[in-house]
Design a protein around this motif. Structure first.
Motif, PDB file in Angstrom:
ATOM      1  N   CYS A  53     -10.147   8.146   5.712  1.00  0.00           N
ATOM      2  CA  CYS A  53      -8.738   7.862   6.437  1.00  0.00           C
ATOM      3  C   CYS A  53      -7.899   8.983   5.792  1.00  0.00           C
ATOM      4  O   CYS A  53      -7.072   9.483   6.810  1.00  0.00           O
ATOM      5  N   ASP A 113      -5.551   9.260   9.362  1.00  0.00           N
ATOM      6  CA  ASP A 113      -5.604   8.055  10.103  1.00  0.00           C
ATOM      7  C   ASP A 113      -4.708   7.035   9.019  1.00  0.00           C
ATOM      8  O   ASP A 113      -5.427   6.424   8.580  1.00  0.00           O
ATOM      9  N   GLY A 117      -6.133   3.691   7.710  1.00  0.00           N
ATOM     10  CA  GLY A 117      -5.989   3.405   6.169  1.00  0.00           C
ATOM     11  C   GLY A 117      -5.182   2.024   5.612  1.00  0.00           C
ATOM     12  O   GLY A 117      -5.721   1.365   4.600  1.00  0.00           O
TER      13      GLY A 117
END
Length: 125
Positions: free
Chosen positions: A20, A25, A29
């Motif tokens: 992540c 992201d 996460g």
């Protein structure tokens, strides 16, 4: 993993958080980090916190990353602050870069924080 009846462990979460972080992201996460504790009753380790600090910093959530470093259940290490310092440099945030460098130097008088801070100020804002 869950579909196949395999419960994730700390290593699986660390890998997810790392992915992540490098994929940018933040939502996934944060969700994974909270799920680790709430859904699977796993305590986040230093690596997990390091991944979250990196994820938040890379995404520009510098104040959230600083808050995490200051409130995590482990004493902050110099590499936590240097990670934040690198994020501040990428985002051109001199105020937070100075704060991160100061905290890193408090923990370790090595040259790395000074070099990163000098590099920070060598670029125009």
């Amino acid at each position: 993993m869950l579909i196949h009846g395999i419960l994730p462990d700390n290593t699986a979460f660390t890998c997810m958080l790392f992915g992540c972080s490098h994929g940018g992201d933040v939502a996934a996460g944060r969700s994974s980090f909270h799920s680790m504790a709430i859904d699977f009753h796993l305590e986040g380790g230093r690596r997990d916190y390091g991944c979250m600090i990196d994820l938040l910093g890379r995404a520009g959530y510098l104040e959230d990353a600083i808050d995490l470093v200051e409130t995590m259940p482990y004493p902050a290490r110099v590499d936590d602050w240097i990670c934040l310092l690198g994020s501040c440099r990428r985002i051109s945030d001199a105020r937070r870069a100075t704060r991160a460098a100061s905290r890193a130097v408090e923990l370790d008088r090595a040259a790395a924080p000074y070099i990163l801070l000098a590099n920070k100020f060598s670029f125009s804002f």
